[in-house]
Design an enzyme around this catalytic site. Sequence first.
Site, mmCIF file in Angstrom:
data_model
loop_
_atom_site.group_PDB
_atom_site.id
_atom_site.type_symbol
_atom_site.label_atom_id
_atom_site.label_comp_id
_atom_site.label_asym_id
_atom_site.label_seq_id
_atom_site.Cartn_x
_atom_site.Cartn_y
_atom_site.Cartn_z
ATOM 1 C CD GLU A 77 -32.314 -84.302 -7.169
ATOM 2 O OE1 GLU A 77 -32.045 -85.233 -7.962
ATOM 3 O OE2 GLU A 77 -32.889 -83.264 -7.534
ATOM 4 C CD GLU A 97 -29.077 -80.151 -9.767
ATOM 5 O OE1 GLU A 97 -30.207 -80.005 -10.285
ATOM 6 O OE2 GLU A 97 -28.658 -81.243 -9.343
#
Length: 1012
Positions: A446, A517
């Site tokens: 991220e 994820e």
Amino acid sequence: MINVPKVWQDPSVLQLHREEPRAYYIPYSDAGSSKAGKRGRSPYYRTLNGSWKFRYHESARQVEERFYEDGADVSGWDSLLVPSCWQTNGYDQLHYTNVNYPIPCDPPFVPDENPAGLYVREFNLPDAWDGKKKYVVFEGVNSCFYLWVNGTFIGYSQGSRVPAEFDLTKALRPGTNRIAVMVLKWCDGTYIEDQDLWRYSGIFRDVYLLARDEVHVRDVFLRQELSPDFGQAVLRAELDAAGGSLPVAVELRDAEGRTVASGSAETNGQAAIELKIDAPTLWNAEQPYLYRLYVKSGTEVLSFPVGFRRIEVAAGGVFTVNGVAVKLKGVNRHDSHPELGQTIPLNHMIQDLNLMKRHNVNTIRTSHYPNDPRFLDLCDEYGFYVVDEADLECHGIGAAEHWKEGSFHTLTNHPDWREAFLDRAKRLVERDKNHPSVIIWSMGNESGYGDNHIAMQRWTRERDRSRLVHYEGAAEGYKGSTDVDSLDLESRMYASVQYMEEYGRDGNKTKPLFQCEYSHAMGNGPGDLQDYWDVIYKYPNLMGGCVWEWCDHGVLTQAADGTPFFAYGGDFGDRPNDGNFCIDGLVSPDRKPHTGLLELKQVIAPVKIEAENADEGLFRVHNLYDFAGLSGLYLTWKIESNGSLAQQGQVWELEAAPHGNQTIRLPIAGASSAERVLTFSVRAKNETSWAEAGYELAFAQFVLAADAATAGAAPTPLAAAAPSVQASLQGDLLTVTGFDFRHVFDLGQGAFVSLTKHEVEMLAAPAKFAVWRAPTDNDRNIKLKWTDEGYDRAKMKVYDVRWSQTGDSVVEIDVVFSLGGYIRYPILKGEAKWRVDGTGQVTLNVQVRVREELVFLPRFGLQLTMPAGTEEIEYRGFGPHESYIDKRRSVRKGTYLTTVDGMFEDYVRPQENGSRFGTEWAIATNAQGMGLAFSGPAPFSFNASHFSPEELTASAHSYELKKSKLTYVHLDYKMSGVGSNSCGPELLEPYRLDEKEIAFELAIKPVFKEDE
């Protein structure tokens, strides 16, 4: 302030005088101690762990000028154990934040009030170290630090979770030496260490000294090539020597200690030694066979695990290990300890790995930084595929600009930060390059996507082509660079099942899809695992993924009254914080498995059993292992008839090859009118390091009876003349009396207010219809719509009530009603028909219509409040733990005897818990068996708790719950699923209670169980 090079706000300076990164190892004096891996047994290793003198300053500007000098008096300082996080020892602010930076976003600058921790200790050197080069290694220091020895400035380093090594030779002296360290809480590196975690500081991993020969092997890179048929391996040991020329010998031994290859070379700088191995035994996560390479030079022996394996992407985007298509059944794992923070003892790592193995996990993503190097040693040995992630995340850079287009990519596109990004990749790869468990390099998390990330990826692929390179930040939709040629995988987070299905069907895809994820395990969840794995197994180019995440990151603390509890963001006054978003794991902070982990275990189990012809005893056993046959497993089976054991046996010889199957036949008796449930248990024959012999890896259940649709219900009364009842009305209270019961219905409330048998009261409050549940963590988004429509405040409005008596034995009550909350129109309207017969049984038939435009309901059913002492629960359905419509693969059908407390699941943040999906009948009684029995023509959702939904909703921590003496029983037509929408996609439509027309029938009967 102390006079040091003020480089902590300069991204062009990442270190001063730090050694170049290298592979992790400890030098030993002989091969035997090297293989044992006990660092303290090496004469060339000295730990600096232990008690250090410590002083904390709220600002580095307060630091004394000369604290690091020999003569500095630190006797009055505190003592602090190293390694540790200073926040867990009472210094500074415990602080949890996910996305947002905890400091003003002004890269590369950090606050002037930059907390500093000063560490000082003395140590002695062995006489045998005379003439040796001497180094100090810091395995992890957050966030940057300055180092002095005997008053001499040694260097500076940043990069919190990778080693920093310094040459101390010239600064050391015979006898006593003094080491001093200044750790700063913030530095420019903070901007690229914005992970979702508690923000800990200090020397949190091991510190130790190494003595090396004047000329020694500094680095080793083990490269391997396997022939196309895997019949031969070439191991190339690339050596980097420091200090001059020296002879080096290498020896490869197999797991039994036999030498299988050896070689030697004279190295002056760099050299390489190649070893050829015929018919190598391959390494994989199921059969983690390890060779060991010993590198001998001078007085030193270095030892490295060698696992021969080949990681590739085959045609069609199929991920393979050793030429075999493999599915990654993974979890994301942070370093997290409930008392020690990010300081993780070795036994705690082993505990995690044992739990993962016991629950069929084969992959770990080291979110979002490299773990302790010993953790990878364990992964090599235990057998795990590791997605090894760089210590890089700058999530907050986008949040600081309100996610303005392009803001997320600010740092990855900025040339001033290029070396900082590259440094994270280099130190990751160089440290961990010799671990066979590492199969994928991850370029962080991220952090946008741009030139700096591309530079990381290209460097990584050039340095090591034996592994794949992953970075989810390059996914479509982030609007970063479209240059993804240096990435080997299509990586996603929380992609929906539908997206995965579309990807799997797309024949033009050349890269495997990896969900780094998915299936957010926060609180009572996840509820969508089976749906994901149905599609993952369906398509070869779906390689699996890693559930978010392994553990809850609760901090063990105490309430004002001394009650221990697990704290989360905001509990320490920390701002900004993300509340309980750190409580999102499959296990609790103290490693107690949540029911979500039990669900995952069953969904990803290595053995599946299907019925070919169940009534004739024919079943197909599918081996979902990629490399292991089933010879190490056996089956037990049993048949229960209406809850009683009817048959049992074992199937000891299983022979299905990897990805294969076999048919077995059981000697099942003929058909029966009673319900028969066949349960298989798949168990390990032999003890392993992580489980005992006989440990269950999976199970399967089948209903055998042809008339199973009606079997198994609660016993029905014998046909006989119906006892008579009498009805009397006094005001709004309608009393219905029979031989041994007296029930009271309040016509004004439209509900029963009393149910008795032999004058024993079974209700403590009026019965009521309910649509509200205490929101789960995965309801965090939908609950806003629920509360907006008043689901949480729904009350009953009675429009009309009529009653009548049919003959001598039946009283009927008809209630027209609605449920609604203030502000909004009613949620639903309907009619409830209650029927009381001469046995005392109350039958409810309710039909409702839900307002058309409403979002799906949390639940719909009846809530009964039963009096103090109602503790014993017996039911026929699924157990032994909680289950929901989308979270029920880990439960099995049976008859269960438990307690109200036994039904409760203790989540760190209270929420809906403990419900039982698919209940056929249930009985809630006191210890003497006096209570209520519930049944219906169709299975229902059942729950019994000492906490009302309203109290669970209002409480922020489990310790705040005040256990009621009353028991709240929920008998639901349906309960919506739990999903994973706290971070994942919305709850799938099949699991929503979104019907607009609902019809529900239920029977309630006062019972004395011992007389039934």
